[in-house]
Write a protein that holds these residues in place. Structure first.
Motif, PDB file in Angstrom:
ATOM      1  N   THR A  60       0.821  -1.208   0.000  1.00 12.69           N
ATOM      2  CA  THR A  60       0.000   0.000   0.000  1.00 12.69           C
ATOM      3  C   THR A  60       0.856   1.260   0.000  1.00 12.69           C
ATOM      4  O   THR A  60       2.034   1.232   0.348  1.00 12.69           O
ATOM      5  CB  THR A  60      -0.910   0.010   1.247  1.00 12.69           C
ATOM      6  N   PHE A  61       0.232   2.394  -0.383  1.00 12.54           N
ATOM      7  CA  PHE A  61       0.845   3.708  -0.253  1.00 12.54           C
ATOM      8  C   PHE A  61       0.436   4.384   1.055  1.00 12.54           C
ATOM      9  O   PHE A  61       1.066   5.325   1.487  1.00 12.54           O
ATOM     10  CB  PHE A  61       0.402   4.625  -1.404  1.00 12.54           C
ATOM     11  N   GLU A  62      -0.652   3.921   1.649  1.00 10.70           N
ATOM     12  CA  GLU A  62      -1.284   4.623   2.759  1.00 10.70           C
ATOM     13  C   GLU A  62      -1.025   3.915   4.090  1.00 10.70           C
ATOM     14  O   GLU A  62      -1.358   2.742   4.244  1.00 10.70           O
ATOM     15  CB  GLU A  62      -2.800   4.706   2.511  1.00 10.70           C
ATOM     16  N   LEU A  63      -0.441   4.638   5.060  1.00  7.26           N
ATOM     17  CA  LEU A  63      -0.108   4.035   6.340  1.00  7.26           C
ATOM     18  C   LEU A  63      -1.016   4.494   7.474  1.00  7.26           C
ATOM     19  O   LEU A  63      -0.741   4.193   8.635  1.00  7.26           O
ATOM     20  CB  LEU A  63       1.351   4.340   6.710  1.00  7.26           C
ATOM     21  N   SER A  64      -2.074   5.235   7.160  1.00  5.21           N
ATOM     22  CA  SER A  64      -2.989   5.630   8.228  1.00  5.21           C
ATOM     23  C   SER A  64      -3.629   4.379   8.825  1.00  5.21           C
ATOM     24  O   SER A  64      -3.938   3.420   8.118  1.00  5.21           O
ATOM     25  CB  SER A  64      -4.073   6.562   7.677  1.00  5.21           C
ATOM     26  N   SER A  65      -3.815   4.388  10.119  1.00  2.71           N
ATOM     27  CA  SER A  65      -4.354   3.250  10.892  1.00  2.71           C
ATOM     28  C   SER A  65      -3.420   2.050  10.891  1.00  2.71           C
ATOM     29  O   SER A  65      -3.847   0.928  11.135  1.00  2.71           O
ATOM     30  CB  SER A  65      -5.738   2.835  10.382  1.00  2.71           C
ATOM     31  N   MET A  66      -2.135   2.266  10.586  1.00  8.53           N
ATOM     32  CA  MET A  66      -1.170   1.162  10.547  1.00  8.53           C
ATOM     33  C   MET A  66      -0.083   1.341  11.619  1.00  8.53           C
ATOM     34  O   MET A  66       1.027   0.832  11.471  1.00  8.53           O
ATOM     35  CB  MET A  66      -0.499   1.100   9.164  1.00  8.53           C
ATOM     36  N   SER A  88      -1.766  28.074 -15.310  1.00  7.72           N
ATOM     37  CA  SER A  88      -0.416  28.619 -15.485  1.00  7.72           C
ATOM     38  C   SER A  88       0.383  28.655 -14.201  1.00  7.72           C
ATOM     39  O   SER A  88       1.606  28.821 -14.216  1.00  7.72           O
ATOM     40  CB  SER A  88      -0.488  30.032 -16.080  1.00  7.72           C
ATOM     41  N   THR A  89      -0.268  28.486 -13.050  1.00  7.07           N
ATOM     42  CA  THR A  89       0.412  28.455 -11.752  1.00  7.07           C
ATOM     43  C   THR A  89      -0.199  27.341 -10.908  1.00  7.07           C
ATOM     44  O   THR A  89      -1.349  26.919 -11.148  1.00  7.07           O
ATOM     45  CB  THR A  89       0.259  29.793 -11.002  1.00  7.07           C
ATOM     46  N   PRO A  90       0.506  26.861  -9.886  1.00  6.93           N
ATOM     47  CA  PRO A  90      -0.073  25.836  -9.011  1.00  6.93           C
ATOM     48  C   PRO A  90      -1.390  26.264  -8.369  1.00  6.93           C
ATOM     49  O   PRO A  90      -2.271  25.426  -8.152  1.00  6.93           O
ATOM     50  CB  PRO A  90       1.013  25.641  -7.949  1.00  6.93           C
ATOM     51  N   ALA A  91      -1.528  27.577  -8.091  1.00  3.72           N
ATOM     52  CA  ALA A  91      -2.760  28.052  -7.465  1.00  3.72           C
ATOM     53  C   ALA A  91      -3.967  27.810  -8.350  1.00  3.72           C
ATOM     54  O   ALA A  91      -5.105  27.673  -7.858  1.00  3.72           O
ATOM     55  CB  ALA A  91      -2.629  29.536  -7.125  1.00  3.72           C
ATOM     56  N   ASP A  92      -3.748  27.749  -9.674  1.00  2.00           N
ATOM     57  CA  ASP A  92      -4.870  27.516 -10.598  1.00  2.00           C
ATOM     58  C   ASP A  92      -5.443  26.107 -10.472  1.00  2.00           C
ATOM     59  O   ASP A  92      -6.601  25.869 -10.852  1.00  2.00           O
ATOM     60  CB  ASP A  92      -4.407  27.737 -12.041  1.00  2.00           C
ATOM     61  N   LEU A  93      -4.638  25.174  -9.966  1.00  2.00           N
ATOM     62  CA  LEU A  93      -5.074  23.775  -9.931  1.00  2.00           C
ATOM     63  C   LEU A  93      -6.289  23.563  -9.049  1.00  2.00           C
ATOM     64  O   LEU A  93      -7.140  22.713  -9.345  1.00  2.00           O
ATOM     65  CB  LEU A  93      -3.922  22.878  -9.440  1.00  2.00           C
ATOM     66  N   ASP A  94      -6.389  24.315  -7.943  1.00  2.00           N
ATOM     67  CA  ASP A  94      -7.515  24.057  -7.038  1.00  2.00           C
ATOM     68  C   ASP A  94      -8.824  24.677  -7.527  1.00  2.00           C
ATOM     69  O   ASP A  94      -9.851  24.568  -6.857  1.00  2.00           O
ATOM     70  CB  ASP A  94      -7.195  24.498  -5.606  1.00  2.00           C
ATOM     71  N   GLN A  95      -8.792  25.299  -8.705  1.00  2.00           N
ATOM     72  CA  GLN A  95     -10.016  25.832  -9.303  1.00  2.00           C
ATOM     73  C   GLN A  95     -10.632  24.846 -10.300  1.00  2.00           C
ATOM     74  O   GLN A  95     -11.652  25.154 -10.904  1.00  2.00           O
ATOM     75  CB  GLN A  95      -9.706  27.157 -10.025  1.00  2.00           C
ATOM     76  N   HIS A  96     -10.022  23.662 -10.431  1.00  2.00           N
ATOM     77  CA  HIS A  96     -10.468  22.712 -11.461  1.00  2.00           C
ATOM     78  C   HIS A  96     -11.078  21.456 -10.851  1.00  2.00           C
ATOM     79  O   HIS A  96     -10.930  21.164  -9.658  1.00  2.00           O
ATOM     80  CB  HIS A  96      -9.280  22.341 -12.354  1.00  2.00           C
ATOM     81  N   GLU A  97     -11.777  20.717 -11.691  1.00  2.00           N
ATOM     82  CA  GLU A  97     -12.372  19.442 -11.293  1.00  2.00           C
ATOM     83  C   GLU A  97     -11.290  18.362 -11.358  1.00  2.00           C
ATOM     84  O   GLU A  97     -10.501  18.323 -12.308  1.00  2.00           O
ATOM     85  CB  GLU A  97     -13.539  19.102 -12.219  1.00  2.00           C
ATOM     86  N   TRP A  98     -11.301  17.473 -10.379  1.00  6.69           N
ATOM     87  CA  TRP A  98     -10.220  16.481 -10.263  1.00  6.69           C
ATOM     88  C   TRP A  98     -10.756  15.058 -10.350  1.00  6.69           C
ATOM     89  O   TRP A  98     -11.913  14.788 -10.026  1.00  6.69           O
ATOM     90  CB  TRP A  98      -9.480  16.662  -8.933  1.00  6.69           C
ATOM     91  N   ILE A  99      -9.864  14.186 -10.771  1.00  8.96           N
ATOM     92  CA  ILE A  99     -10.107  12.740 -10.716  1.00  8.96           C
ATOM     93  C   ILE A  99      -9.052  12.172  -9.774  1.00  8.96           C
ATOM     94  O   ILE A  99      -7.851  12.415  -9.960  1.00  8.96           O
ATOM     95  CB  ILE A  99      -9.964  12.088 -12.103  1.00  8.96           C
ATOM     96  N   THR A 100      -9.477  11.435  -8.771  1.00  9.56           N
ATOM     97  CA  THR A 100      -8.534  10.950  -7.764  1.00  9.56           C
ATOM     98  C   THR A 100      -8.723   9.452  -7.518  1.00  9.56           C
ATOM     99  O   THR A 100      -9.774   8.883  -7.822  1.00  9.56           O
ATOM    100  CB  THR A 100      -8.710  11.685  -6.425  1.00  9.56           C
ATOM    101  N   VAL A 101      -7.672   8.849  -6.964  1.00  8.79           N
ATOM    102  CA  VAL A 101      -7.705   7.420  -6.636  1.00  8.79           C
ATOM    103  C   VAL A 101      -8.082   7.195  -5.173  1.00  8.79           C
ATOM    104  O   VAL A 101      -8.343   6.085  -4.753  1.00  8.79           O
ATOM    105  CB  VAL A 101      -6.345   6.765  -6.965  1.00  8.79           C
ATOM    106  N   ASP A 102      -8.088   8.275  -4.373  1.00  8.07           N
ATOM    107  CA  ASP A 102      -8.457   8.181  -2.960  1.00  8.07           C
ATOM    108  C   ASP A 102      -9.197   9.453  -2.571  1.00  8.07           C
ATOM    109  O   ASP A 102      -9.529  10.279  -3.414  1.00  8.07           O
ATOM    110  CB  ASP A 102      -7.216   7.943  -2.085  1.00  8.07           C
ATOM    111  N   HIS A 103      -9.433   9.612  -1.282  1.00 10.44           N
ATOM    112  CA  HIS A 103     -10.217  10.755  -0.800  1.00 10.44           C
ATOM    113  C   HIS A 103      -9.340  11.840  -0.178  1.00 10.44           C
ATOM    114  O   HIS A 103      -9.824  12.635   0.625  1.00 10.44           O
ATOM    115  CB  HIS A 103     -11.267  10.268   0.196  1.00 10.44           C
ATOM    116  N   GLN A 104      -8.089  11.876  -0.529  1.00 13.30           N
ATOM    117  CA  GLN A 104      -7.205  12.921  -0.023  1.00 13.30           C
ATOM    118  C   GLN A 104      -7.510  14.244  -0.739  1.00 13.30           C
ATOM    119  O   GLN A 104      -7.386  14.346  -1.957  1.00 13.30           O
ATOM    120  CB  GLN A 104      -5.739  12.523  -0.247  1.00 13.30           C
ATOM    121  N   LEU A 105      -7.898  15.251   0.031  1.00 16.15           N
ATOM    122  CA  LEU A 105      -8.304  16.532  -0.551  1.00 16.15           C
ATOM    123  C   LEU A 105      -7.193  17.580  -0.492  1.00 16.15           C
ATOM    124  O   LEU A 105      -7.205  18.528  -1.274  1.00 16.15           O
ATOM    125  CB  LEU A 105      -9.547  17.066   0.169  1.00 16.15           C
ATOM    126  N   GLN A 106      -6.266  17.425   0.437  1.00 22.16           N
ATOM    127  CA  GLN A 106      -5.141  18.350   0.540  1.00 22.16           C
ATOM    128  C   GLN A 106      -3.956  17.765  -0.223  1.00 22.16           C
ATOM    129  O   GLN A 106      -3.457  16.694   0.110  1.00 22.16           O
ATOM    130  CB  GLN A 106      -4.767  18.569   2.004  1.00 22.16           C
TER     131      GLN A 106
END
Length: 300
Positions: free
Chosen positions: A147-153, A182-200
């Motif tokens: 796994t990549f995730e060690l929470s609860s481990m 054009s900047t990293p700040a722009d990324l949080d204005q877009h819709e995302w596809i993720t493999v987990d529920h990590q929001l930060q």
């Protein structure tokens, strides 16, 4: 194994004939045809240019040179035979059932060959293989999780396996119909596809943490291949491991100088004093196999 004397097996055949007292007895013990043994022993004598065996009545007995050769070789042959017998006995003793939970893409990407080799090498081991992205926290001494995730481990042993390097990607179609990035700040204005529920999501430039962004997942799917496909279809932006990206994909890398932190994969199992031998060997086989894979094709 070949040497200046030919195949080492031929030296073993010679010692067997001397020990058994006849070619026929040795052939029965070794389950080889008499004609094959005779031919190989004759060839051995020809290579050495010395007569090792001679007929005495119906039997084959060592010549004086053969006696000297037997004395020099017999202890070494016994050591070789003993070593291989011990190794095979140890291998047969490795048994039991093991459970391995692993994402499907890990297995198909680089673990399958390691597992198949391990099961061939230890035929008495039984493996329950669970191909899932879900966290199957080890419950017994025979459970193993990749796994990549060690929470609860917190109470588990986590052995580092490999690091996955990521980049930000989107399809040309998505970028045409959404605000420019054009900047990293722009990324949080877009819709995302993720493999987990990590929001930060941390954003790095080289080794420097630039900022944390808060993402808005439009689609969360627990399989990286499905994330890649959805990104190609223009559903949203995604952070994707480079090892799953190829030039022919319908993807454009965003902000190439930026990336999320490398994701560390682990092998996780319960801490224990007396670990089953089969599990210990599987852990070492997986770690060694992945390290070899990284040397030939980096696991990014």
């Amino acid at each position: 194994m070949d040497s200046i004397f030919g195949n080492v097996d031929d030296l073993f055949l010679f010692c067997a004939v001397v020990e058994e007292g006849s070619l026929l007895s040795a052939s029965k013990k070794l389950k080889l045809p008499v004609s094959t043994m005779s031919r190989r022993l004759t060839a051995l004598e020809a290579r050495l240019n010395v007569r090792l065996l001679e007929k005495q009545g119906r039997e084959l007995v060592p010549t004086e040179a053969g006696e000297e050769a037997f004395k020099a070789l017999s202890s070494g042959m016994e050591s070789i035979q003993s070593a291989f017998t011990g190794m095979l006995t140890d291998r047969e003793a490795i048994q039991g059932r093991i459970k391995l939970a692993i994402p499907h893409n890990f297995y198909s990407g680089f673990v399958r060959a390691i597992i198949e080799t391990f099961l061939t090498q230890y035929p008495k081991v039984q493996l329950d293989l669970v191909l899932s992205q879900e966290q199957a926290v080890p419950q017994t001494d025979r459970d193993l999780l990749m796994t990549f995730e060690l929470s609860s481990m917190d109470e588990m042993v986590a052995r580092p396996l490999f690091k996955a390097k990521h980049g930000f990607f989107a399809s040309p179609e998505y970028l045409e119909s959404h605000p420019a990035i054009s900047t990293p700040a722009d990324l949080d204005q877009h819709e995302w596809i993720t493999v987990d529920h990590q929001l930060q999501l941390p954003v790095y430039k080289g080794d420097e943490l630039i900022q944390m962004i808060t993402i808005k997942p439009k689609l969360t799917v627990n399989d990286i291949h499905a994330v890649v496909q959805a990104t190609e279809q223009g559903i949203g932006v995604a952070s994707l491991p480079f090892r799953h990206i190829s030039p022919n994909m319908n993807l454009i890398q965003l902000l190439p100088e930026y990336h999320r932190s490398d994701r560390q994969a682990y092998l996780v199992y319960k801490e224990r004093k007396y670990q089953p031998k089969a599990l210990t060997l599987l852990i070492e086989a997986l770690i060694e196999g992945v390290q070899l894979a990284q040397k030939s094709v980096p696991v990014e």
